[in-house]
Design a protein around this motif. Structure first.
Motif, short mmCIF file in Angstrom:
data_model
loop_
_atom_site.label_atom_id
_atom_site.label_comp_id
_atom_site.label_asym_id
_atom_site.label_seq_id
_atom_site.Cartn_x
_atom_site.Cartn_y
_atom_site.Cartn_z
N ASN A 1 5.58 -6.24 12.15
CA ASN A 1 5.67 -6.23 10.69
C ASN A 1 6.93 -6.91 10.16
OD1 ASN A 1 3.21 -4.82 10.31
ND2 ASN A 1 4.23 -2.88 10.74
N ASN A 2 7.80 -7.33 11.07
CA ASN A 2 9.01 -8.05 10.64
C ASN A 2 8.63 -9.34 9.92
OD1 ASN A 2 10.51 -6.07 11.88
ND2 ASN A 2 11.77 -7.49 13.06
N ILE A 3 9.45 -9.72 8.97
CA ILE A 3 9.12 -10.87 8.13
C ILE A 3 8.95 -12.16 8.93
CG2 ILE A 3 11.54 -11.38 7.59
CD1 ILE A 3 10.48 -12.12 4.71
N GLU A 4 9.69 -12.32 10.02
CA GLU A 4 9.56 -13.55 10.82
C GLU A 4 8.22 -13.66 11.52
OE1 GLU A 4 12.22 -10.81 13.43
OE2 GLU A 4 11.77 -11.13 11.29
N CYS A 5 7.48 -12.54 11.61
CA CYS A 5 6.16 -12.56 12.23
C CYS A 5 5.05 -12.87 11.23
CB CYS A 5 5.87 -11.21 12.88
SG CYS A 5 7.03 -10.72 14.16
N ILE A 6 5.35 -12.78 9.94
CA ILE A 6 4.29 -12.89 8.95
C ILE A 6 4.55 -13.92 7.85
CG2 ILE A 6 3.45 -10.53 9.31
CD1 ILE A 6 5.13 -9.61 6.96
N SER A 7 5.77 -14.45 7.78
CA SER A 7 6.10 -15.36 6.69
C SER A 7 6.54 -16.73 7.20
CB SER A 7 7.21 -14.78 5.80
OG SER A 7 7.65 -15.74 4.85
N PRO A 8 5.69 -17.75 7.08
CA PRO A 8 6.10 -19.09 7.49
C PRO A 8 7.26 -19.63 6.67
CG PRO A 8 3.97 -19.14 6.35
CD PRO A 8 4.29 -17.72 6.62
#
Length: 311
Positions: free
Chosen positions: A97-104
């Motif tokens: 759920n960390n942002i680096e996993c979901i936000s290009p």
């Protein structure tokens, strides 16, 4: 001696946990630093950011550059978006759920740190010595606690090497492979503060470009922290890694000695003996008696006085 230019950036990329007001409050904490600060942002944030510097009468040492993110490396941005679309970056990750996993867009923004610096150099608004400092550094008062004390000039200390990019680590070493670190998401190099001269920043930018293309060839994307490690392993001659024992305590490497002894920070969140250990490791030229005093201080705070107190 060249005064250090601080370069930072703020772009609203749609984070749900932290909005514009929160990041402005983070910046407000360190906005009184007397260095020349170059800030990249969008038109709607320009005056709000400048106002923070005006409160300290530092508008004359502030340069705000309005430039859209897609103007830096649009081709890579599109590749990052395509990779996120086609390949699940949360799969088997320790913190999916960390942002680096979901936000290009977040990963792209982290990738742009040396791009911001090199753009400032090319515009002629940066000095020879340049620090990248995250806009949200210290997260308000997470470590340092009195913003009124942040009214000095950051200067490089003796353990900083000018012609290399200086990184700061929170572990003694990292022996895992890059793929393993991608999955376990354990941090080695701190991503919020870097320092180097002009030439070293252009080398750093080139290495980041190479690293991103390498990652994309394996259909993976991550934030800057794992890419920093890739740079040090592939171009070790270009980087200097300095051990720190607190994330935001990395700034101690640039705080003048007379201020360092008085600045307030949260010991209750810090194993203070580790900060003393860091000082011992970085004090190559100190006299014998002074080093012995530091060792006794280290032993005292580690084994005798274990109380959590706020300095």
């Amino acid at each position: 001696m060249h005064e250090t230019t601080i370069i930072t950036a703020f772009y609203n990329i749609g984070r749900t946990t932290r909005g514009n007001d929160q990041y402005l409050s983070y910046f407000d904490f360190w906005s009184g630093l007397k260095n020349h600060v170059v800030i990249y942002t969008t038109e709607d944030m320009k005056e709000l950011i400048l106002e923070k510097r005006k409160q300290h009468h530092l508008e004359g040492k502030t340069t705000i550059i309005v430039k859209e993110l897609n103007e830096f490396d649009l081709q890579t941005l599109n590749k990052i978006k395509e990779t996120f679309k086609n390949y699940n970056q949360t799969l088997h990750r320790k913190n999916p759920n960390n942002i680096e996993c979901i936000s290009p867009l977040y990963c792209y923004l982290m990738y742009l740190k040396p791009f911001f610096v090199c753009d400032a150099i090319e515009r002629g608004v940066a000095s020879e010595n340049i620090m990248w400092l995250d806009f949200g550094f210290n997260h308000g008062d997470s470590f340092f606690i009195n913003k009124d004390q942040f009214n000095f000039l950051l200067e490089k200390q003796e353990n900083i090497i000018n012609d290399k990019i200086n990184f700061f680590s929170i572990k003694d070493q990292e022996t895992n492979t890059i793929p393993e670190i991608y999955y376990n998401m354990e941090i080695f190099i701190i991503g919020s503060i870097f320092f180097g001269n002009k030439k070293s920043w252009f080398d750093f930018k080139q290495h980041f470009q190479e690293c991103m293309q390498c990652f994309l060839s394996f259909n993976i994307v991550d934030d800057d922290q794992i890419m920093l490690l890739w740079c040090t392993r592939n171009y070790p001659q270009n980087y200097n890694i300095i051990r720190c024992y607190e994330w935001f305590g990395s700034l101690f490497n640039f705080i003048p000695k007379e201020i360092k002894n008085t600045i307030l920070f949260k010991r209750k969140d810090s194993k203070y003996y580790k900060l003393i250990k860091e000082e011992i490791k970085n004090s190559k030229d100190k006299k014998f008696m002074l080093k012995m005093k530091m060792y006794f201080k280290y032993i005292y705070y580690k084994f005798i006085n274990k109380k959590n107190v706020e300095l």
